[in-house]
Design a protein around this motif. Structure first.
Motif, PDB file in Angstrom:
ATOM      1  N   GLU A  89       0.853  -1.186   0.000  1.00 35.26           N
ATOM      2  CA  GLU A  89       0.000   0.000   0.000  1.00 35.26           C
ATOM      3  C   GLU A  89       0.890   1.237   0.000  1.00 35.26           C
ATOM      4  O   GLU A  89       1.756   1.392   0.866  1.00 35.26           O
ATOM      5  CB  GLU A  89      -0.908   0.002   1.232  1.00 35.26           C
ATOM      6  N   ARG A  90       0.674   2.105  -0.991  1.00 39.23           N
ATOM      7  CA  ARG A  90       1.488   3.322  -1.062  1.00 39.23           C
ATOM      8  C   ARG A  90       0.695   4.404  -1.772  1.00 39.23           C
ATOM      9  O   ARG A  90       0.133   4.169  -2.855  1.00 39.23           O
ATOM     10  CB  ARG A  90       2.801   3.055  -1.808  1.00 39.23           C
ATOM     11  N   ASN A  91       0.650   5.554  -1.125  1.00 42.80           N
ATOM     12  CA  ASN A  91      -0.084   6.706  -1.677  1.00 42.80           C
ATOM     13  C   ASN A  91      -1.540   6.359  -1.984  1.00 42.80           C
ATOM     14  O   ASN A  91      -2.109   6.760  -2.999  1.00 42.80           O
ATOM     15  CB  ASN A  91       0.599   7.235  -2.941  1.00 42.80           C
ATOM     16  N   GLY A  92      -2.135   5.569  -1.103  1.00 43.07           N
ATOM     17  CA  GLY A  92      -3.540   5.209  -1.272  1.00 43.07           C
ATOM     18  C   GLY A  92      -3.801   4.126  -2.291  1.00 43.07           C
ATOM     19  O   GLY A  92      -4.964   3.794  -2.565  1.00 43.07           O
ATOM     20  N   LYS A  93      -2.766   3.551  -2.879  1.00 40.68           N
ATOM     21  CA  LYS A  93      -2.938   2.512  -3.893  1.00 40.68           C
ATOM     22  C   LYS A  93      -2.385   1.189  -3.384  1.00 40.68           C
ATOM     23  O   LYS A  93      -1.501   1.147  -2.544  1.00 40.68           O
ATOM     24  CB  LYS A  93      -2.223   2.917  -5.189  1.00 40.68           C
ATOM     25  N   GLN A  94      -2.949   0.085  -3.906  1.00 42.61           N
ATOM     26  CA  GLN A  94      -2.512  -1.259  -3.543  1.00 42.61           C
ATOM     27  C   GLN A  94      -2.049  -2.015  -4.777  1.00 42.61           C
ATOM     28  O   GLN A  94      -2.640  -1.902  -5.844  1.00 42.61           O
ATOM     29  CB  GLN A  94      -3.645  -2.035  -2.871  1.00 42.61           C
ATOM     30  N   ALA A  95      -1.001  -2.796  -4.594  1.00 44.26           N
ATOM     31  CA  ALA A  95      -0.510  -3.639  -5.683  1.00 44.26           C
ATOM     32  C   ALA A  95       0.378  -4.724  -5.092  1.00 44.26           C
ATOM     33  O   ALA A  95       1.018  -4.526  -4.042  1.00 44.26           O
ATOM     34  CB  ALA A  95       0.266  -2.809  -6.699  1.00 44.26           C
ATOM     35  N   PHE A  96       0.410  -5.867  -5.731  1.00 39.90           N
ATOM     36  CA  PHE A  96       1.311  -6.929  -5.302  1.00 39.90           C
ATOM     37  C   PHE A  96       2.677  -6.720  -5.938  1.00 39.90           C
ATOM     38  O   PHE A  96       2.790  -6.498  -7.152  1.00 39.90           O
ATOM     39  CB  PHE A  96       0.755  -8.296  -5.689  1.00 39.90           C
ATOM     40  N   VAL A  97       3.702  -6.772  -5.092  1.00 36.96           N
ATOM     41  CA  VAL A  97       5.083  -6.650  -5.552  1.00 36.96           C
ATOM     42  C   VAL A  97       5.876  -7.817  -4.992  1.00 36.96           C
ATOM     43  O   VAL A  97       5.445  -8.509  -4.056  1.00 36.96           O
ATOM     44  CB  VAL A  97       5.729  -5.313  -5.098  1.00 36.96           C
ATOM     45  N   GLY A  98       7.045  -8.054  -5.538  1.00 33.84           N
ATOM     46  CA  GLY A  98       7.894  -9.128  -5.054  1.00 33.84           C
ATOM     47  C   GLY A  98       8.804  -8.659  -3.927  1.00 33.84           C
ATOM     48  O   GLY A  98       9.284  -7.518  -3.926  1.00 33.84           O
ATOM     49  N   LEU A  99       9.030  -9.524  -2.967  1.00 29.53           N
ATOM     50  CA  LEU A  99       9.929  -9.242  -1.835  1.00 29.53           C
ATOM     51  C   LEU A  99      10.957 -10.351  -1.767  1.00 29.53           C
ATOM     52  O   LEU A  99      10.604 -11.536  -1.738  1.00 29.53           O
ATOM     53  CB  LEU A  99       9.136  -9.165  -0.537  1.00 29.53           C
ATOM     54  N   GLY A 100      12.242  -9.968  -1.754  1.00 29.46           N
ATOM     55  CA  GLY A 100      13.293 -10.974  -1.726  1.00 29.46           C
ATOM     56  C   GLY A 100      14.318 -10.742  -0.623  1.00 29.46           C
ATOM     57  O   GLY A 100      14.595  -9.601  -0.244  1.00 29.46           O
ATOM     58  N   PHE A 101      14.880 -11.842  -0.113  1.00 30.23           N
ATOM     59  CA  PHE A 101      15.904 -11.811   0.931  1.00 30.23           C
ATOM     60  C   PHE A 101      17.186 -12.422   0.378  1.00 30.23           C
ATOM     61  O   PHE A 101      17.148 -13.400  -0.369  1.00 30.23           O
ATOM     62  CB  PHE A 101      15.449 -12.605   2.163  1.00 30.23           C
ATOM     63  N   ASP A 102      18.317 -11.865   0.789  1.00 28.91           N
ATOM     64  CA  ASP A 102      19.598 -12.420   0.365  1.00 28.91           C
ATOM     65  C   ASP A 102      19.907 -13.735   1.075  1.00 28.91           C
ATOM     66  O   ASP A 102      20.521 -14.633   0.493  1.00 28.91           O
ATOM     67  CB  ASP A 102      20.726 -11.416   0.633  1.00 28.91           C
ATOM     68  N   GLU A 103      19.518 -13.829   2.324  1.00 27.76           N
ATOM     69  CA  GLU A 103      19.833 -15.005   3.132  1.00 27.76           C
ATOM     70  C   GLU A 103      18.564 -15.787   3.478  1.00 27.76           C
ATOM     71  O   GLU A 103      17.530 -15.195   3.810  1.00 27.76           O
ATOM     72  CB  GLU A 103      20.543 -14.598   4.435  1.00 27.76           C
ATOM     73  N   ARG A 104      18.676 -17.099   3.425  1.00 29.48           N
ATOM     74  CA  ARG A 104      17.526 -17.934   3.782  1.00 29.48           C
ATOM     75  C   ARG A 104      17.158 -17.759   5.253  1.00 29.48           C
ATOM     76  O   ARG A 104      15.989 -17.840   5.626  1.00 29.48           O
ATOM     77  CB  ARG A 104      17.839 -19.413   3.491  1.00 29.48           C
ATOM     78  N   SER A 105      18.187 -17.531   6.088  1.00 30.42           N
ATOM     79  CA  SER A 105      17.916 -17.349   7.519  1.00 30.42           C
ATOM     80  C   SER A 105      17.071 -16.101   7.765  1.00 30.42           C
ATOM     81  O   SER A 105      16.188 -16.103   8.636  1.00 30.42           O
ATOM     82  CB  SER A 105      19.226 -17.258   8.305  1.00 30.42           C
ATOM     83  N   ASP A 106      17.310 -15.036   6.992  1.00 29.58           N
ATOM     84  CA  ASP A 106      16.491 -13.825   7.133  1.00 29.58           C
ATOM     85  C   ASP A 106      15.045 -14.084   6.700  1.00 29.58           C
ATOM     86  O   ASP A 106      14.103 -13.624   7.350  1.00 29.58           O
ATOM     87  CB  ASP A 106      17.082 -12.687   6.294  1.00 29.58           C
ATOM     88  N   ALA A 107      14.910 -14.824   5.594  1.00 28.92           N
ATOM     89  CA  ALA A 107      13.566 -15.154   5.124  1.00 28.92           C
ATOM     90  C   ALA A 107      12.836 -16.041   6.145  1.00 28.92           C
ATOM     91  O   ALA A 107      11.632 -15.875   6.378  1.00 28.92           O
ATOM     92  CB  ALA A 107      13.650 -15.868   3.771  1.00 28.92           C
ATOM     93  N   PHE A 108      13.588 -16.967   6.754  1.00 30.95           N
ATOM     94  CA  PHE A 108      12.990 -17.841   7.763  1.00 30.95           C
ATOM     95  C   PHE A 108      12.538 -17.034   8.977  1.00 30.95           C
ATOM     96  O   PHE A 108      11.420 -17.245   9.497  1.00 30.95           O
ATOM     97  CB  PHE A 108      14.000 -18.906   8.187  1.00 30.95           C
ATOM     98  N   ASP A 109      13.378 -16.128   9.463  1.00 27.17           N
ATOM     99  CA  ASP A 109      13.019 -15.309  10.620  1.00 27.17           C
ATOM    100  C   ASP A 109      11.779 -14.448  10.330  1.00 27.17           C
ATOM    101  O   ASP A 109      10.901 -14.293  11.181  1.00 27.17           O
ATOM    102  CB  ASP A 109      14.186 -14.403  11.017  1.00 27.17           C
ATOM    103  N   PHE A 110      11.728 -13.908   9.136  1.00 31.10           N
ATOM    104  CA  PHE A 110      10.583 -13.099   8.719  1.00 31.10           C
ATOM    105  C   PHE A 110       9.296 -13.922   8.727  1.00 31.10           C
ATOM    106  O   PHE A 110       8.279 -13.524   9.308  1.00 31.10           O
ATOM    107  CB  PHE A 110      10.862 -12.538   7.328  1.00 31.10           C
ATOM    108  N   ASN A 111       9.347 -15.080   8.112  1.00 31.84           N
ATOM    109  CA  ASN A 111       8.161 -15.939   8.037  1.00 31.84           C
ATOM    110  C   ASN A 111       7.758 -16.459   9.411  1.00 31.84           C
ATOM    111  O   ASN A 111       6.571 -16.537   9.745  1.00 31.84           O
ATOM    112  CB  ASN A 111       8.437 -17.109   7.089  1.00 31.84           C
ATOM    113  N   ALA A 112       8.750 -16.817  10.234  1.00 38.15           N
ATOM    114  CA  ALA A 112       8.454 -17.329  11.581  1.00 38.15           C
ATOM    115  C   ALA A 112       7.802 -16.255  12.447  1.00 38.15           C
ATOM    116  O   ALA A 112       6.876 -16.544  13.218  1.00 38.15           O
ATOM    117  CB  ALA A 112       9.736 -17.829  12.247  1.00 38.15           C
TER     118      ALA A 112
END
Length: 201
Positions: A89-112
């Motif tokens: 959500e930005r400036n009153g608008k919604q859209a799906f965007v991609g989000l990526g992590f360099d490290e699997r451990s960071d992605a795991f912590d985020f999801n957990a």
């Protein structure tokens, strides 16, 4: 109540090419070619809501913020555990965007952190429902204005109790045949004297 439940210092945000979206979900194999932002990510819990915040560390300002309390707001990619599609959500608008992590451990912590938040939220809602049901089912036994209460006590009769025990005014008194001592001498002098002695006393 506000609490930061996850911080990742570097994440990447991508435009999602239409061809990577299918009925089954998102594939992130070509997202790297469409990166348009990178910076710091925070997950912030505010009461019963969770917000994903993207911060520009160079300009020290917030780039975007979106409510991810709804599980549909974030979807893991089909081909990598390090990539997610997020509803931004930005400036009153919604859209799906991609989000990526360099490290699997960071992605795991985020999801957990997300999963823990949702579990706690579900548990809190269940507790509130149980409390509400208990309150509705609780019977109000207090007396209202003008109401009275009548209590009956079962009192056992002392007369009946005494009769069972053989005492008291209703019990039969010992019977004495006073005339038996005066019928004849054959009844025995001892009996006559005992009766007369009782009478004199």
């Amino acid at each position: 109540f506000e609490k930061t439940i996850c911080i990742v210092n570097l994440v990447h945000v991508f435009k999602i090419p239409p061809e990577t979206v299918t009925a089954k979900g998102y594939t992130a194999a070509t997202w790297k070619q469409h990166e348009f932002w990178n910076g710091r990510l925070k997950l912030i819990q505010i009461d019963q809501n969770c917000f994903l915040v993207l911060e520009d560390t160079q300009q020290m300002k917030e780039f975007a913020r979106t409510n991810v309390t709804d599980p549909k707001a974030i979807q893991a990619s089909l081909d990598s555990s390090r990539y997610f599609a997020i509803r931004l959500e930005r400036n009153g608008k919604q859209a799906f965007v991609g989000l990526g992590f360099d490290e699997r451990s960071d992605a795991f912590d985020f999801n957990a952190a997300l999963q823990d938040f949702r579990k706690d939220l579900t548990r809190d809602k269940e507790v509130e429902i149980m409390k509400q049901k208990a309150s509705e089912n609780r019977e109000d036994l207090s007396l209202k204005d003008g109401e009275t209460i009548e209590v009956n006590f079962a009192v056992k009769s002392k007369t009946n109790r005494s009769s069972r025990l053989g005492t008291g005014p209703s019990a039969a008194a010992p019977k004495f045949n006073f005339a038996s001592g005066f019928k004849s001498s054959s009844s025995g002098g001892g009996d006559r004297r005992r009766v007369r002695s009782n009478q004199s006393s």
